[in-house]
Motif scaffolding. Structure first.
Motif, PDB file in Angstrom:
ATOM      1  N   LYS A  87      -7.882   7.742   6.087  1.00  0.00           N
ATOM      2  CA  LYS A  87      -8.614   8.999   6.104  1.00  0.00           C
ATOM      3  C   LYS A  87      -8.169   9.859   4.923  1.00  0.00           C
ATOM      4  CE  LYS A  87      -9.707  13.003   9.001  1.00  0.00           C
ATOM      5  NZ  LYS A  87      -9.471  13.680  10.302  1.00  0.00           N
ATOM      6  N   PRO A  88      -9.095  10.299   4.085  1.00  0.00           N
ATOM      7  CA  PRO A  88      -8.712  11.086   2.912  1.00  0.00           C
ATOM      8  C   PRO A  88      -8.310  12.509   3.274  1.00  0.00           C
ATOM      9  CG  PRO A  88     -11.090  10.918   3.045  1.00  0.00           C
ATOM     10  CD  PRO A  88     -10.548  10.042   4.138  1.00  0.00           C
ATOM     11  N   ALA A  89      -7.466  13.078   2.450  1.00  0.00           N
ATOM     12  CA  ALA A  89      -7.058  14.470   2.582  1.00  0.00           C
ATOM     13  C   ALA A  89      -6.654  14.963   1.210  1.00  0.00           C
ATOM     14  CB  ALA A  89      -5.892  14.607   3.572  1.00  0.00           C
ATOM     15  N   ALA A  90      -6.864  16.216   0.931  1.00  0.00           N
ATOM     16  CA  ALA A  90      -6.486  16.776  -0.369  1.00  0.00           C
ATOM     17  C   ALA A  90      -4.997  16.576  -0.599  1.00  0.00           C
ATOM     18  CB  ALA A  90      -6.835  18.257  -0.419  1.00  0.00           C
ATOM     19  N   GLY A  91      -4.651  16.050  -1.775  1.00  0.00           N
ATOM     20  CA  GLY A  91      -3.253  15.798  -2.127  1.00  0.00           C
ATOM     21  C   GLY A  91      -2.764  14.411  -1.768  1.00  0.00           C
ATOM     22  N   LEU A  92      -3.616  13.581  -1.169  1.00  0.00           N
ATOM     23  CA  LEU A  92      -3.206  12.224  -0.790  1.00  0.00           C
ATOM     24  C   LEU A  92      -3.339  11.287  -1.986  1.00  0.00           C
ATOM     25  CD1 LEU A  92      -2.327  10.365   1.583  1.00  0.00           C
ATOM     26  CD2 LEU A  92      -4.762   9.874   1.929  1.00  0.00           C
ATOM     27  N   LEU A  93      -2.253  10.570  -2.281  1.00  0.00           N
ATOM     28  CA  LEU A  93      -2.223   9.589  -3.368  1.00  0.00           C
ATOM     29  C   LEU A  93      -1.990   8.212  -2.776  1.00  0.00           C
ATOM     30  CD1 LEU A  93      -2.067   8.794  -6.415  1.00  0.00           C
ATOM     31  CD2 LEU A  93       0.392   9.267  -6.272  1.00  0.00           C
ATOM     32  N   ILE A  94      -2.802   7.238  -3.180  1.00  0.00           N
ATOM     33  CA  ILE A  94      -2.683   5.865  -2.684  1.00  0.00           C
ATOM     34  C   ILE A  94      -2.629   4.928  -3.882  1.00  0.00           C
ATOM     35  CG2 ILE A  94      -3.728   4.053  -1.277  1.00  0.00           C
ATOM     36  CD1 ILE A  94      -5.179   6.262   0.265  1.00  0.00           C
ATOM     37  N   LEU A  95      -1.629   4.051  -3.898  1.00  0.00           N
ATOM     38  CA  LEU A  95      -1.471   3.052  -4.952  1.00  0.00           C
ATOM     39  C   LEU A  95      -1.566   1.678  -4.294  1.00  0.00           C
ATOM     40  CD1 LEU A  95      -0.724   2.806  -8.051  1.00  0.00           C
ATOM     41  CD2 LEU A  95       1.631   2.474  -7.285  1.00  0.00           C
ATOM     42  N   PHE A  96      -2.375   0.781  -4.876  1.00  0.00           N
ATOM     43  CA  PHE A  96      -2.609  -0.518  -4.256  1.00  0.00           C
ATOM     44  C   PHE A  96      -2.901  -1.559  -5.326  1.00  0.00           C
ATOM     45  CE2 PHE A  96      -6.571   1.826  -4.521  1.00  0.00           C
ATOM     46  CZ  PHE A  96      -7.498   0.892  -4.982  1.00  0.00           C
ATOM     47  N   PRO A  97      -2.744  -2.858  -4.982  1.00  0.00           N
ATOM     48  CA  PRO A  97      -3.058  -3.905  -5.963  1.00  0.00           C
ATOM     49  C   PRO A  97      -4.539  -3.873  -6.335  1.00  0.00           C
ATOM     50  CG  PRO A  97      -1.756  -4.791  -4.141  1.00  0.00           C
ATOM     51  CD  PRO A  97      -2.192  -3.418  -3.738  1.00  0.00           C
ATOM     52  N   LEU A 115       0.878  -1.173   0.000  1.00  0.00           N
ATOM     53  CA  LEU A 115       0.000   0.000   0.000  1.00  0.00           C
ATOM     54  C   LEU A 115       0.911   1.217   0.000  1.00  0.00           C
ATOM     55  CD1 LEU A 115      -3.019   0.875   0.200  1.00  0.00           C
ATOM     56  CD2 LEU A 115      -2.610   1.177   2.652  1.00  0.00           C
ATOM     57  N   LEU A 116       0.974   1.912  -1.124  1.00  0.00           N
ATOM     58  CA  LEU A 116       1.864   3.068  -1.268  1.00  0.00           C
ATOM     59  C   LEU A 116       1.074   4.332  -1.002  1.00  0.00           C
ATOM     60  CD1 LEU A 116       3.079   0.691  -3.027  1.00  0.00           C
ATOM     61  CD2 LEU A 116       4.245   2.463  -4.304  1.00  0.00           C
ATOM     62  N   VAL A 117       1.570   5.143  -0.089  1.00  0.00           N
ATOM     63  CA  VAL A 117       0.882   6.370   0.319  1.00  0.00           C
ATOM     64  C   VAL A 117       1.832   7.547   0.133  1.00  0.00           C
ATOM     65  CG1 VAL A 117      -0.309   7.563   2.174  1.00  0.00           C
ATOM     66  CG2 VAL A 117      -0.476   5.062   2.001  1.00  0.00           C
ATOM     67  N   GLU A 118       1.360   8.583  -0.550  1.00  0.00           N
ATOM     68  CA  GLU A 118       2.185   9.766  -0.810  1.00  0.00           C
ATOM     69  C   GLU A 118       1.339  11.019  -0.668  1.00  0.00           C
ATOM     70  OE1 GLU A 118       4.735  11.732  -4.538  1.00  0.00           O
ATOM     71  OE2 GLU A 118       4.073   9.652  -4.629  1.00  0.00           O
TER      72      GLU A 118
END
Length: 228
Positions: free
Chosen positions: A164-174, A15-18
């Motif tokens: 929890k979502p936030a403006a500018g949050l990017l999530i990459l997942f299978p 789970l990639l979070v940026e």
């Protein structure tokens, strides 16, 4: 009897979070999405009470959309290797859509079948409650069959994980990972973008640039250099 033990986690799920802090980038995306929202009825997928655009976001999203796709593809390349362990830059078929949610909107549990990586990017999150992105443990229901009251120590998440979502949050997942969105209650909008990447099984040399090729129905076929 004394001994030395260690915990080794196996079969992990990435789970990639940026966090991307660029208000002007988000504003450009928001303007394109709300313009499309005002002129297109959208489609029905997992969304309940919210607007889901067509899958041609890359066609009508402008330069900001292309920049987001390039970034997601580069991130996927950075975290994808050949099955033998070697570095590889894969050519991806990419498609994306926008979601605009208002009070009470939710997304039912689903997967993105036929893809390898999926991403979600949050453009705008107004004040409100709920709206978490929920990931479900792929080991269920087997995990809960014997002793549902127990958890593994340092198990790194079991049953479900909420983001929890936030403006500018990017999530990459299978793409096979089951997920849903809790109902959001608030005034204004909750705007996000979803992207699917499908591997074409074609490896390209590192250092290649993202070409502006288009596949059928507006989907992009693209590859990008692996981030150094």
């Amino acid at each position: 009897m004394a001994g030395t033990s260690r915990v080794q986690h196996i079969f992990s799920t990435p789970l990639l979070v940026e966090q991307i802090d660029d208000p002007q980038f988000n504003l450009a995306l928001e303007e394109a999405i709300l313009a499309r929202h005002s002129e297109h009825p959208g489609v029905q997928r997992s969304n309940v009470g919210g607007w889901h655009s067509d899958l041609q976001f890359l066609d009508w999203g402008g330069a900001a959309a292309r920049r987001l796709f390039e970034h997601v593809i580069a991130l996927a390349n950075k975290n994808t290797v050949h099955k033998g362990g070697g570095e590889v830059v894969t050519e991806w078929r990419a498609e994306g859509w926008a979601n605009v949610s208002q009070n009470g909107a939710t997304n039912l549990i689903h997967v993105h079948g036929g893809c390898y990586w999926s991403a979600v990017y949050y453009v705008r999150i107004d004040e409100g409650k709920g709206g978490q992105l929920v990931f479900y443990d792929p080991r269920m229901p087997t995990l809960a069959m014997h002793a549902p009251h127990l958890r593994f120590r340092n198990g790194q998440g079991e049953r479900e994980v909420r983001v929890k979502p936030a403006a500018g949050l990017l999530i990459l997942f299978p793409s096979w990972l089951q997920h849903a969105v809790d109902a959001w209650y608030g005034e204004g909008f909750r705007i996000s973008i979803a992207i699917n990447l499908t591997a074409t099984r074609v490896a390209v040399p590192q250092g290649s640039l993202l070409p502006a090729k288009r596949g059928a129905k507006g989907a992009a076929t693209a590859h990008a250099a692996k981030d150094q």
